[in-house]
Design an enzyme around this catalytic site. Structure first.
Site, PDB file in Angstrom:
ATOM      1  N   TYR A  53       0.831  -1.223   0.000  1.00 31.79           N
ATOM      2  CA  TYR A  53       0.000   0.000   0.000  1.00 31.79           C
ATOM      3  C   TYR A  53       0.861   1.267   0.000  1.00 31.79           C
ATOM      4  O   TYR A  53       0.429   2.292  -0.541  1.00 31.79           O
ATOM      5  CB  TYR A  53      -1.012  -0.031   1.161  1.00 31.79           C
ATOM      6  CG  TYR A  53      -2.102  -1.047   0.889  1.00 31.79           C
ATOM      7  CD1 TYR A  53      -3.134  -0.766  -0.007  1.00 31.79           C
ATOM      8  CD2 TYR A  53      -2.065  -2.315   1.465  1.00 31.79           C
ATOM      9  CE1 TYR A  53      -4.105  -1.704  -0.306  1.00 31.79           C
ATOM     10  CE2 TYR A  53      -3.036  -3.276   1.173  1.00 31.79           C
ATOM     11  CZ  TYR A  53      -4.047  -2.965   0.290  1.00 31.79           C
ATOM     12  OH  TYR A  53      -5.005  -3.903  -0.025  1.00 31.79           O
ATOM     13  N   ASN A  87     -13.019   2.357  -5.859  1.00 39.30           N
ATOM     14  CA  ASN A  87     -11.603   2.725  -5.898  1.00 39.30           C
ATOM     15  C   ASN A  87     -11.148   3.334  -4.578  1.00 39.30           C
ATOM     16  O   ASN A  87     -11.896   4.077  -3.939  1.00 39.30           O
ATOM     17  CB  ASN A  87     -11.352   3.722  -7.026  1.00 39.30           C
ATOM     18  CG  ASN A  87     -11.692   3.128  -8.376  1.00 39.30           C
ATOM     19  OD1 ASN A  87     -11.821   1.913  -8.498  1.00 39.30           O
ATOM     20  ND2 ASN A  87     -11.848   3.961  -9.382  1.00 39.30           N
ATOM     21  N   ASP A  89      -8.451   5.246  -4.650  1.00 41.02           N
ATOM     22  CA  ASP A  89      -7.758   6.495  -4.999  1.00 41.02           C
ATOM     23  C   ASP A  89      -8.663   7.698  -4.719  1.00 41.02           C
ATOM     24  O   ASP A  89      -9.850   7.553  -4.439  1.00 41.02           O
ATOM     25  CB  ASP A  89      -7.272   6.460  -6.468  1.00 41.02           C
ATOM     26  CG  ASP A  89      -8.408   6.474  -7.483  1.00 41.02           C
ATOM     27  OD1 ASP A  89      -9.288   7.352  -7.389  1.00 41.02           O
ATOM     28  OD2 ASP A  89      -8.418   5.614  -8.392  1.00 41.02           O
ATOM     29  N   HIS A 104     -14.601   0.678  -0.674  1.00 44.17           N
ATOM     30  CA  HIS A 104     -13.472  -0.165  -0.264  1.00 44.17           C
ATOM     31  C   HIS A 104     -12.377   0.615   0.457  1.00 44.17           C
ATOM     32  O   HIS A 104     -11.235   0.170   0.517  1.00 44.17           O
ATOM     33  CB  HIS A 104     -12.894  -0.888  -1.492  1.00 44.17           C
ATOM     34  CG  HIS A 104     -13.843  -1.894  -2.089  1.00 44.17           C
ATOM     35  ND1 HIS A 104     -13.729  -2.377  -3.363  1.00 44.17           N
ATOM     36  CD2 HIS A 104     -14.939  -2.495  -1.546  1.00 44.17           C
ATOM     37  CE1 HIS A 104     -14.720  -3.252  -3.600  1.00 44.17           C
ATOM     38  NE2 HIS A 104     -15.459  -3.325  -2.521  1.00 44.17           N
TER      39      HIS A 104
END
Ligand code: OAD
Length: 228
Positions: A53, A87, A89, A104
């Site tokens: 990550y 996503n 992001d 998520h």
């Protein structure tokens, strides 16, 4: 204003240079999902998971929203737009979208391993020994396989109120996210933008077999001409 609900997956960020998961050369080809995206993987090798990550976070800082993200943000002038994204992001937010629900989790946040509600912003490397205010190790604020999806209830509510549903760039393989489509009412028109669409036939479904940015350019005009 009509309510436009947009479900997005990794494909909406592909043209920004963020890898999808299941395409050729996708993230899950190069990594073992069990190792890097499950609670068991984190328990057995936390360093590997943090590294994975950390790399994603570093990469995210070097990419920008693409035209598809921008056109979705622009649609707020004409529709009440609610984005529900799988996503992690932050490209929808950086493009200017105001209502984004992350199913998520979010890469630029971390949480205590002992408390999913103890979440803090985090834009740097996360290391073993970095502690939450409760004294517990911090972990990525990402929903891993096998974990509950706390935002699901909110997402179901948003989808159930959609006047129009737009789905962009998702393989519709991961549940419960993929099941959200079942919460719209029968008459709600559905648009699906994906160069390799996998969706079962439905009433009122229009598929645009295109990349997100090209599909969004076409759909923007269509939505404005049809629903305003
Ligand atoms: P996938 O990698 O499963 O699917 C990506 C989709 O994007 C595919 O249908 C592609 O055809 C499409 N695609 C590729 N390039 C595109 C482009 N330029 N424009 C539009 N679409 C494009 O990604 P997701 O469906 O988002 O979860 O995956 C769902 C979840 O699985 C992720 O949130 C992640 C993963 O495991 C977690 O990590 C918890």
């Amino acid at each position: 204003m009509k309510k436009l609900v947009v479900l997005t997956g990794a494909g909406v960020s592909a043209e920004s240079g963020v890898k999808t998961f299941r395409d050729d050369n996708g993230l899950w080809e190069g990594h073992d999902v069990i190792e890097v995206a499950t609670p068991e993987g984190f328990a057995s090798n936390p360093q590997l998971v943090l590294d994975f990550y950390n790399q994603r976070r570093r990469q995210l800082k070097n990419v920008k929203p693409n035209l598809a993200h921008q056109l979705l943000a622009d649609l707020e002038k004409h529709f009440k737009v609610e984005i529900v994204t799988q996503n992690v992001d932050d490209l929808h937010e950086r493009a200017g979208s105001s209502n984004v629900t992350h199913l998520h989790g979010e890469l630029m946040k971390v949480r205590s391993i002992a408390n999913e509600n103890l979440v803090i912003d985090w834009d740097k490397e996360l290391n073993l020994g970095d502690l939450a205010p409760d004294g517990n190790q911090l972990r990525p604020f990402v929903v891993w396989f096998g974990e509950a999806v706390p935002m699901m209830e909110k997402a179901m509510q948003i989808v159930s109120q959609a006047d129009i549903l737009l789905i962009i760039g998702t393989s519709m393989q991961v549940y419960p996210a993929a099941g959200l489509i079942d919460f719209i009412s029968q008459e709600t028109p559905i648009y699906f933008i994906d160069p390799n669409p996998s969706i079962s036939k439905q009433n009122n479904l229009t598929i645009l077999e295109k990349n997100a940015s090209t599909g969004m350019q076409e759909l923007q005009k269509h939505l404005i001409n049809t629903y305003l």
